[in-house]
Design a protein around this motif. Structure first.
Motif, PDB file in Angstrom:
ATOM      1  N   PRO A 195      -4.479  36.027  35.759  1.00  0.00           N
ATOM      2  CA  PRO A 195      -4.094  36.137  34.347  1.00  0.00           C
ATOM      3  C   PRO A 195      -5.056  35.372  33.437  1.00  0.00           C
ATOM      4  O   PRO A 195      -5.652  34.365  33.852  1.00  0.00           O
ATOM      5  CB  PRO A 195      -2.690  35.511  34.327  1.00  0.00           C
ATOM      6  N   ASP A 196      -5.212  35.851  32.186  1.00  0.00           N
ATOM      7  CA  ASP A 196      -6.078  35.137  31.248  1.00  0.00           C
ATOM      8  C   ASP A 196      -5.393  33.851  30.792  1.00  0.00           C
ATOM      9  O   ASP A 196      -4.236  33.582  31.117  1.00  0.00           O
ATOM     10  CB  ASP A 196      -6.460  36.027  30.057  1.00  0.00           C
ATOM     11  N   SER A 197      -6.130  33.041  30.036  1.00  0.00           N
ATOM     12  CA  SER A 197      -5.638  31.708  29.682  1.00  0.00           C
ATOM     13  C   SER A 197      -4.350  31.764  28.867  1.00  0.00           C
ATOM     14  O   SER A 197      -3.436  30.964  29.082  1.00  0.00           O
ATOM     15  CB  SER A 197      -6.722  30.944  28.904  1.00  0.00           C
ATOM     16  N   MET A 198      -4.254  32.717  27.913  1.00  0.00           N
ATOM     17  CA  MET A 198      -3.059  32.807  27.096  1.00  0.00           C
ATOM     18  C   MET A 198      -1.845  33.206  27.928  1.00  0.00           C
ATOM     19  O   MET A 198      -0.738  32.688  27.732  1.00  0.00           O
ATOM     20  CB  MET A 198      -3.265  33.809  25.966  1.00  0.00           C
ATOM     21  N   SER A 199      -2.052  34.129  28.872  1.00  0.00           N
ATOM     22  CA  SER A 199      -0.956  34.533  29.745  1.00  0.00           C
ATOM     23  C   SER A 199      -0.516  33.381  30.640  1.00  0.00           C
ATOM     24  O   SER A 199       0.675  33.194  30.889  1.00  0.00           O
ATOM     25  CB  SER A 199      -1.374  35.729  30.603  1.00  0.00           C
ATOM     26  N   LEU A 200      -1.475  32.600  31.124  1.00  0.00           N
ATOM     27  CA  LEU A 200      -1.136  31.441  31.948  1.00  0.00           C
ATOM     28  C   LEU A 200      -0.315  30.428  31.152  1.00  0.00           C
ATOM     29  O   LEU A 200       0.634  29.831  31.678  1.00  0.00           O
ATOM     30  CB  LEU A 200      -2.412  30.795  32.490  1.00  0.00           C
ATOM     31  N   ILE A 201      -0.689  30.231  29.889  1.00  0.00           N
ATOM     32  CA  ILE A 201       0.092  29.331  29.035  1.00  0.00           C
ATOM     33  C   ILE A 201       1.515  29.860  28.867  1.00  0.00           C
ATOM     34  O   ILE A 201       2.495  29.113  28.954  1.00  0.00           O
ATOM     35  CB  ILE A 201      -0.587  29.164  27.664  1.00  0.00           C
ATOM     36  N   GLY A 202       1.617  31.171  28.645  1.00  0.00           N
ATOM     37  CA  GLY A 202       2.938  31.782  28.515  1.00  0.00           C
ATOM     38  C   GLY A 202       3.766  31.618  29.767  1.00  0.00           C
ATOM     39  O   GLY A 202       4.966  31.312  29.702  1.00  0.00           O
ATOM     40  N   MET A 203       3.150  31.807  30.939  1.00  0.00           N
ATOM     41  CA  MET A 203       3.867  31.632  32.200  1.00  0.00           C
ATOM     42  C   MET A 203       4.336  30.198  32.369  1.00  0.00           C
ATOM     43  O   MET A 203       5.465  29.946  32.824  1.00  0.00           O
ATOM     44  CB  MET A 203       2.960  32.026  33.368  1.00  0.00           C
ATOM     45  N   ALA A 204       3.465  29.245  31.994  1.00  0.00           N
ATOM     46  CA  ALA A 204       3.845  27.838  32.109  1.00  0.00           C
ATOM     47  C   ALA A 204       5.025  27.517  31.191  1.00  0.00           C
ATOM     48  O   ALA A 204       5.941  26.781  31.568  1.00  0.00           O
ATOM     49  CB  ALA A 204       2.655  26.955  31.763  1.00  0.00           C
ATOM     50  N   ILE A 205       5.017  28.094  29.980  1.00  0.00           N
ATOM     51  CA  ILE A 205       6.120  27.862  29.042  1.00  0.00           C
ATOM     52  C   ILE A 205       7.417  28.461  29.581  1.00  0.00           C
ATOM     53  O   ILE A 205       8.490  27.845  29.504  1.00  0.00           O
ATOM     54  CB  ILE A 205       5.771  28.464  27.663  1.00  0.00           C
ATOM     55  N   VAL A 206       7.314  29.672  30.118  1.00  0.00           N
ATOM     56  CA  VAL A 206       8.497  30.319  30.689  1.00  0.00           C
ATOM     57  C   VAL A 206       9.066  29.480  31.828  1.00  0.00           C
ATOM     58  O   VAL A 206      10.273  29.249  31.919  1.00  0.00           O
ATOM     59  CB  VAL A 206       8.148  31.737  31.190  1.00  0.00           C
ATOM     60  N   ALA A 207       8.186  29.021  32.723  1.00  0.00           N
ATOM     61  CA  ALA A 207       8.644  28.208  33.850  1.00  0.00           C
ATOM     62  C   ALA A 207       9.254  26.895  33.372  1.00  0.00           C
ATOM     63  O   ALA A 207      10.281  26.446  33.877  1.00  0.00           O
ATOM     64  CB  ALA A 207       7.484  27.948  34.802  1.00  0.00           C
ATOM     65  N   ALA A 208       8.617  26.265  32.375  1.00  0.00           N
ATOM     66  CA  ALA A 208       9.130  24.993  31.848  1.00  0.00           C
ATOM     67  C   ALA A 208      10.505  25.181  31.222  1.00  0.00           C
ATOM     68  O   ALA A 208      11.396  24.335  31.376  1.00  0.00           O
ATOM     69  CB  ALA A 208       8.150  24.426  30.830  1.00  0.00           C
ATOM     70  N   SER A 209      10.689  26.298  30.506  1.00  0.00           N
ATOM     71  CA  SER A 209      11.993  26.542  29.882  1.00  0.00           C
ATOM     72  C   SER A 209      13.082  26.673  30.941  1.00  0.00           C
ATOM     73  O   SER A 209      14.202  26.197  30.756  1.00  0.00           O
ATOM     74  CB  SER A 209      11.940  27.805  29.017  1.00  0.00           C
TER      75      SER A 209
END
Length: 304
Positions: free
Chosen positions: A281-295
């Motif tokens: 995944p690109d950097s923005m998608s990775l950030i989104g995945m990290a946010i989803v996991a953190a939530s």
């Protein structure tokens, strides 16, 4: 519901009585984690096979193999437990919802990378946490509400316009998320009165019937290779065992806790997508995945 002789006797004497669940958070977490790894394996196999065969054919093979394995292995000794239910209407509804989720997920995987598809599908745990309070009486709390909003933001980052993902694939992934949320809520609702083995059997039975009826219109003329036969068989095993473990998990932990543990599948999907399909995944998608996991983690640790 207890699987002890006393618990089984109580069910026979009061078949419509909903027994209290005995929560064991660690056991529920471990069961869910094992099931999630099998789900990631099944999704990887599905994505690979849909590059050679159409999606309904692949999903049909998964359910039919799952059903045949249950009949061959479990029916001789557990035939009564396979078919006995107390709330048959809800059991059937749960199975139908899962077939919808499976088809939508297969269509999404056909069009999009594994990790991104899995991440978008993880709106389901967020929806479960959102609805568990009003439908199941489970507390979410202030931190939980904040985490739900954060989870939606994370998914938006993954599915953002201009991100390069297929728009139709995104719609199918969102459909899978909605169906999965319904499936998880029904799993929690039925866990106190139905045996996991019966819930598993009815998902296999209904999926086999629904996709079996459609199969003649999607049958592939080309015979699968030995590897493809093995992969087709493996989907029934990984899918069936994964759902069995995840259904058992709901007997030991509340839905609002189990929902965020499903974010572990993001890790498996990312690793398998990189190893098998060489996609990152690109950097923005990775950030989104990290946010989803953190939530999800916030919901797990702050909502009770």
């Amino acid at each position: 519901m207890s699987d002890s002789p006393a618990g089984q006797a109580a069910q026979k004497n009061a078949p419509h009585t909903i027994t209290l669940l005995q929560h064991n958070a660690l056991k529920g977490f471990l069961l869910a984690a094992a099931g999630l790894f099998l789900f990631a394996c099944m999704d990887s196999t599905t994505k690979y096979l849909t590059t050679h065969y159409n999606v309904p054919f692949v999903v049909a093979m998964r359910y039919i193999v799952h059903f045949l394995l249950m009949v061959m292995i479990l029916a001789p000794r557990h035939s009564a437990q396979l078919v006995y239910t107390q709330r048959t209407g809800l059991v059937v509804a749960r199975a139908v919802v899962l077939t919808i989720a499976s088809l939508c997920m297969g269509m999404a995987l056909h069009r999009m990378p594994l990790a991104e598809t899995t991440a978008i599908n993880f709106l389901a745990p967020t929806l479960v946490a959102l609805l568990a309070g009003s439908m199941l009486g489970e507390k979410i709390g202030g931190w939980g509400w904040a985490a739900i909003v954060t989870g939606f933001i994370g998914v938006l980052l993954i599915a953002r316009p201009g991100g390069g993902l297929d728009a139709v694939g995104i719609m199918f992934a969102l459909g899978a998320a909605a169906a999965n949320a319904t499936y998880q809520l029904l799993s929690r609702l039925l866990a106190s009165t139905e045996k996991a083995i019966a819930l598993l059997f009815y998902t296999a039975l209904l999926g086999s019937i629904i996709f079996g009826i459609a199969l003649p219109w999607f049958w592939e003329n080309e015979a699968p290779s030995e590897l493809e036969v093995i992969l087709l068989l493996s989907m029934g095993v990984s899918g069936g065992l994964g759902h069995y473990l995840f259904t058992l998990a709901y007997r030991h932990a509340p839905a609002s806790m189990l929902a965020p543990t499903t974010y572990l599948q993001l890790l498996w999907a990312g690793l398998l997508g990189w190893i098998i399909f060489d996609t990152i995944p690109d950097s923005m998608s990775l950030i989104g995945m990290a946010i989803v996991a953190a939530s999800g983690l916030i919901i797990a640790f702050k909502s009770h």
